[in-house]
Design an enzyme around this catalytic site. Structure first.
Site, PDB file in Angstrom:
ATOM      1  N   ARG A   1       0.821  -1.212   0.000  1.00 48.63           N
ATOM      2  CA  ARG A   1       0.000   0.000   0.000  1.00 48.63           C
ATOM      3  C   ARG A   1       0.855   1.263   0.000  1.00 48.63           C
ATOM      4  NH1 ARG A   1      -2.289  -3.772   3.339  1.00 48.63           N
ATOM      5  NH2 ARG A   1      -4.428  -4.390   2.893  1.00 48.63           N
TER       6      ARG A   1
ATOM      7  N   ARG B   1     -10.507  -9.842   9.405  1.00 49.50           N
ATOM      8  CA  ARG B   1      -9.986 -10.996   8.655  1.00 49.50           C
ATOM      9  C   ARG B   1      -9.384 -12.029   9.604  1.00 49.50           C
ATOM     10  NH1 ARG B   1      -7.385  -7.182   4.023  1.00 49.50           N
ATOM     11  NH2 ARG B   1      -9.182  -7.173   2.620  1.00 49.50           N
TER      12      ARG B   1
ATOM     13  N   HIS C   1      -1.531  -0.690   8.639  1.00 49.18           N
ATOM     14  CA  HIS C   1      -2.451  -1.379   7.741  1.00 49.18           C
ATOM     15  C   HIS C   1      -1.660  -1.641   6.458  1.00 49.18           C
ATOM     16  CE1 HIS C   1      -5.933  -2.664   5.587  1.00 49.18           C
ATOM     17  NE2 HIS C   1      -5.938  -1.625   4.770  1.00 49.18           N
TER      18      HIS C   1
ATOM     19  N   ASN D   1      -5.441   4.706   1.352  1.00 48.50           N
ATOM     20  CA  ASN D   1      -4.151   4.082   1.640  1.00 48.50           C
ATOM     21  C   ASN D   1      -2.967   4.912   1.141  1.00 48.50           C
ATOM     22  OD1 ASN D   1      -4.847   1.689   3.027  1.00 48.50           O
ATOM     23  ND2 ASN D   1      -5.560   0.773   1.111  1.00 48.50           N
TER      24      ASN D   1
END
Length: 302
Positions: A88, A151, A175, A120
């Protein structure tokens, strides 16, 4: 001030966030903004087509920056032009440049609420938004590791054959590539997964890899990810609008590390009430610090 929510970016993520808000009746008005006005108007029209099918009436406005003056929340859902990127951080130059153009327009409207960033790289962009907006750090935060944690709960739940909602714990850090599962926090019914002594012995490294690969697997198959992050963002919006003071793993400001980073925090009417310190193992503490350095270096390079 009512329940008006602005969404900047009418692509897959922004549109699915709006869809989640409308179907759940979580706000009264959505201001949908995109530099592609035709797309924004099409998304807005389709959302209005749902008016007779959903429990609550939600007013939809398109490309009206002035209406953000009455918004309590703005969701930053700007995406890159190229989606298939493994890291990202590769999106940073493009997305940060767009964010720097958009934030002054938001603030010029008289907006004085909370900004939630999906864009992102989530942690770095949250810092860019806070710097450009001048808002207190508590009123700017990112979705952080909310989706990664969801997740993880799916992976653990499927392995042990339990509802993911019965799994607690956190993915923390960036992230992105340097995130980690804080296994010392992951429990099923109060029982540590890492100390499970039943017939099914979890392979924690393999499960961690499944969590990290989840988004990439979806991206390869359909070209984007949006259902999970749209739903996670809707929950955060609801927590702010309702003053829920609910704990989520979001990208919140860490004063000691000097970065926005994924960690458990109380989310309520003013944004971040406070971050909640987690009793991590030494290995997890090192992973958290290493992830903070990755985020910090990326922000410093802008």
């Amino acid at each position: 001030m009512g329940r008006t929510v602005g969404i900047i970016g009418a692509g897959h993520v922004g549109a699915d966030t709006a869809f989640s808000l409308v179907t759940q009746g979580l706000c009264d008005e959505i201001v949908l903004i995109d530099n592609n006005e035709a797309k924004a108007r099409s998304q807005g029209l389709e959302l209005r087509d749902m008016a007779s099918l959903v429990p609550s009436r939600v007013n939809i406005l398109v490309n009206d920056y002035a209406a953000l003056r009455r918004a309590r929340i703005v969701v930053m859902a700007i995406g890159p032009t190229t989606l298939l990127r493994e890291d990202r951080m590769e999106e940073l130059l493009e997305t940060s440049a767009t964010v720097k153009q958009v934030v002054p327009l938001i603030m010029a409207s008289g907006f004085n609420g909370v900004i939630i960033s999906i864009t992102n790289p989530c942690d770095v962009i949250a810092a860019v938004i806070q710097r450009e907006s001048g808002l207190p750090a508590s009123r700017v935060f990112g979705t952080g590791t909310s989706l990664d944690t969801a997740r993880m709960k799916r992976v653990v739940g499927e392995f042990f054959g339990v509802d993911p909602k019965s799994v607690s714990g956190y993915v923390m850090g960036e992230h992105g590539e340097s995130q980690f599962v804080a296994w010392s926090t992951v429990r099923i019914g109060g029982r540590l997964v890492s100390e499970w002594d039943g017939d099914k012995q979890p392979d924690l490294p393999a499960m961690k890899d499944q969590v990290r690969a989840g988004g990439w697997d979806i991206l390869l198959g359909k070209g984007w990810t949006s259902f999970g992050i749209g739903t996670a963002t809707a929950r955060l919006v609801d927590a702010v609008l309702s003053g829920a003071d609910t704990v989520f793993p979001v990208s919140a400001w860490d004063e000691r590390e000097g970065v926005y980073i994924g960690q458990p925090a109380i989310v309520g009417v003013g944004g971040i009430g406070r971050a909640l310190p987690v009793a991590l193992t030494q290995d997890e503490q090192r992973a958290y610090a290493a992830s903070a350095r990755v985020i910090g270096r990326a922000f410093a390079a802008l």
